[in-house]
Enzyme design. Structure first.
Site, mmCIF file in Angstrom:
data_model
loop_
_atom_site.group_PDB
_atom_site.id
_atom_site.type_symbol
_atom_site.label_atom_id
_atom_site.label_comp_id
_atom_site.label_asym_id
_atom_site.label_seq_id
_atom_site.Cartn_x
_atom_site.Cartn_y
_atom_site.Cartn_z
ATOM 1 N N LYS A 68 -42.615 -120.592 29.525
ATOM 2 C CA LYS A 68 -42.068 -120.301 28.196
ATOM 3 C C LYS A 68 -42.155 -121.437 26.937
ATOM 4 O O LYS A 68 -42.340 -121.224 25.967
ATOM 5 C CB LYS A 68 -40.855 -119.649 28.131
ATOM 6 C CG LYS A 68 -40.909 -118.019 28.920
ATOM 7 C CD LYS A 68 -39.709 -117.507 28.862
ATOM 8 C CE LYS A 68 -39.311 -116.698 29.998
ATOM 9 N NZ LYS A 68 -39.416 -115.371 29.983
ATOM 10 N N GLU A 152 -32.494 -120.525 22.809
ATOM 11 C CA GLU A 152 -32.982 -120.028 21.552
ATOM 12 C C GLU A 152 -31.889 -119.139 20.897
ATOM 13 O O GLU A 152 -30.786 -118.855 21.436
ATOM 14 C CB GLU A 152 -33.996 -118.984 22.176
ATOM 15 C CG GLU A 152 -35.429 -119.188 22.025
ATOM 16 C CD GLU A 152 -36.317 -117.926 22.518
ATOM 17 O OE1 GLU A 152 -35.720 -116.930 22.504
ATOM 18 O OE2 GLU A 152 -37.380 -118.152 22.678
ATOM 19 N N HIS A 187 -31.893 -107.062 29.997
ATOM 20 C CA HIS A 187 -33.082 -107.782 29.741
ATOM 21 C C HIS A 187 -34.236 -107.393 30.627
ATOM 22 O O HIS A 187 -35.557 -107.892 30.508
ATOM 23 C CB HIS A 187 -33.029 -109.369 29.927
ATOM 24 C CG HIS A 187 -31.779 -109.575 29.030
ATOM 25 N ND1 HIS A 187 -31.773 -109.266 27.533
ATOM 26 C CD2 HIS A 187 -30.949 -110.493 29.231
ATOM 27 C CE1 HIS A 187 -30.557 -109.944 27.220
ATOM 28 N NE2 HIS A 187 -30.303 -110.407 28.349
ATOM 29 N N LYS A 189 -37.226 -104.095 31.438
ATOM 30 C CA LYS A 189 -37.698 -102.808 30.519
ATOM 31 C C LYS A 189 -37.410 -101.479 31.392
ATOM 32 O O LYS A 189 -37.657 -101.876 32.800
ATOM 33 C CB LYS A 189 -39.261 -102.965 30.418
ATOM 34 C CG LYS A 189 -39.379 -104.195 29.498
ATOM 35 C CD LYS A 189 -41.020 -104.476 29.650
ATOM 36 C CE LYS A 189 -41.274 -105.586 28.920
ATOM 37 N NZ LYS A 189 -42.475 -106.410 29.025
#
Ligand code: ADP
Length: 469
Positions: A68, A152, A187, A189
């Site tokens: 990432k 982040e 987090h 789906k």
């Protein structure tokens, strides 16, 4: 068989064993699916070294995008906005605290090698940040074999919108519009649909071209997904790229009428997108029609904090009909569900001309399923696809958390199994005062048809049959 005597994970990661078998069987190409080996650069490299085509991007592309932190650099180089975050992995408290000072809380700590929603922690203050950093690093090491984590800004209640892209080996690259994957638990789906109901055609254009910029920047080949978060003001930020086909690709296939997995195989064969078999001479050739959604039916028990259940499937009957697509795993009557593998039983996708219609087809389809012997999440999914916030396309990533009524589950009556059990019980044991159990002297000898079972059935239409009379 691969991995005899190995643990389930070792069997799945048995790269050398898989390749040895593939070479023995003269295999031309391997599709890695979307499991453990689909994002494993070493596997892609070893396939190529063995002269076997890996159906996916090159190992180098995987390395640039699978991590990432590296992928964020690619996005920045391509001029696509990323969530404000650290440019490098963070090891020391001081670096984390400097970031917090500059950007404020909340902050999300993410594993560079993370996936499937694992290895993420949200910190709302200094204490949580310091503790979270150490914990996240050891968790990342244990789960992914790599302790690197980065920080982040944590966006409040964003939507998760992702763009499907696919490139050939000749430099051609197209997108297949977006999917909305905001309905998540921890987090991860749960329900995905396409197209998104919350973006304007201009935003769609902007998002899809941002996705192409990122993929184009690394000369991307084969299928991939570029993931974005959309904040409440309508700004989008790149979060990561998955260099593989994803679980939710079915909804894109349904709205575009394009078989993505087949296209993956054709481009791996070296065919350009314009080849008649693929028939995508340009972006305008990819059109979308209607709406599609996908539900993952798992053995997770919503009443027990979604703990995966296991056991034998006593009954398995699936739904069918117009607009319903099933991608089944190991689900059939008698199948043994073990705790060692993913709890996914079957993926149901539904298509309709409008979103409401697609959701209604999905609801009908979920109601028609009969899965007995293990707990499933079907009642929970029924609550999701009939919820007014969902039907208005308004769900963000906090939807499940904010709506505890989704956990008010309709108890399955399981009438058919109860009736069958009752009939069986009465036949064998009788019913007190009404039917007496048969004495063994009263039992009839079963008549076995007089058939030669050593003979195989002839292929020609039958003059010969096992049926009598
Ligand atoms: P993974 O690779 O584990 O799926 P992602 O980076 O794709 O991880 O993120 C998964 C989900 O985590 C996102 O869809 C979103 O719900 C949440 N998430 C990730 N980054 C952020 C962020 N910066 N702010 C808010 N939520 C985030």
């Amino acid at each position: 068989m691969i991995g005899k005597g190995k643990s389930p994970i070792d069997a799945y990661l048995g790269i050398d064993e898989i390749l040895a078998l593939a070479l023995k069987r003269d295999v031309d190409a391997i599709h890695p699916g979307y499991g453990f080996l689909s994002e494993n650069a070493e596997f892609a490299e070893k396939c190529e070294a063995a002269g076997i085509t890996f159906i996916g991007p090159t190992a180098e592309m995987q390395r640039r995008l699978g991590d990432k932190v590296a992928a964020r650099k690619v996005a920045m180089e391509a001029g696509v906005p990323v969530v404000p975050g650290t440019e490098e992995p963070v090891e020391h408290e001081e670096d984390a605290l400097i970031f917090a000072k500059n950007y404020g809380y909340p902050i999300i700590i993410k594993a560079a090698a993370g996936g499937g929603g694992r290895g993420m922690r949200v910190a709302n203050n200094r204490k949580e940040l310091i503790e979270g950093l150490a914990a996240a690093r050891s968790e990342a090491q244990a789960s992914f074999g790599n302790p690197a984590v980065f920080l982040e800004r944590y966006l409040e209640n964003p939507k998760h919108i992702e763009v499907q892209v696919l490139g050939d080996s000749h430099g051609n690259l197209v997108h297949f519009f977006e999917r909305d994957c905001s309905i998540q638990r921890r987090h991860q789906k749960v329900v995905e649909f396409a197209p998104s109901l919350c973006i304007t055609p201009e935003m769609r254009e902007e998002l899809c071209s941002a996705a192409l910029k990122i993929a184009g920047h690394v000369g991307y080949r084969n299928a991939g997904t570029v993931e974005f978060l959309l904040d409440q003001e309508g700004n989008f930020y790149f979060i990561e790229m998955n260099p593989r086909i994803q679980v939710e690709h079915t909804v894109t296939e349904m709205i575009t009428g394009r078989n993505l997995v087949q296209t993956q195989i054709l481009v791996a064969e070296g065919k350009p997108l314009s080849d008649p078999e693929i028939n995508i001479p340009n972006q305008a050739a990819v059109k979308m029609w209607g709406y599609a959604l996908q539900c993952r039916i798992t053995t997770e028990d919503p009443a027990n904090n979604f703990a995966p259940d296991f056991g034998i499937l006593k009954a398995y009957r699936s739904s069918a009909g117009f607009g319903v697509r099933l991608d089944a795993g190991n689900a059939f009557t008698g199948a043994q569900i073990t705790p060692h593998y993913d709890s996914l039983l079957v993926k149901v996708s539904a298509w309709g001309l409008t979103f409401d219609e697609a959701a209604r087809i999905m609801h009908r389809s979920l109601q028609e399923f009969r899965i007995r012997g293990v707990k499933t999440n079907i009642s929970f999914l029924e609550n999701v696809v009939t919820h007014p916030v969902f039907l208005n396309g308004k769900c963000d990533t906090s939807f499940i958390e904010k709506h505890p009524e989704l956990l008010q589950l309709r108890e399955k009556k399981d009438r058919a199994t109860k009736v069958l059990n009752f009939i069986g019980d009465v036949i064998v044991n009788g019913s007190p005062g009404i039917i007496k159990p048969l004495k063994s002297s009263e039992l009839l000898e079963a008549t076995v048809p007089d058939v030669d079972f050593t003979k195989s059935r002839p292929a020609a239409p039958a003059t010969y049959s096992w049926r009598r009379g």
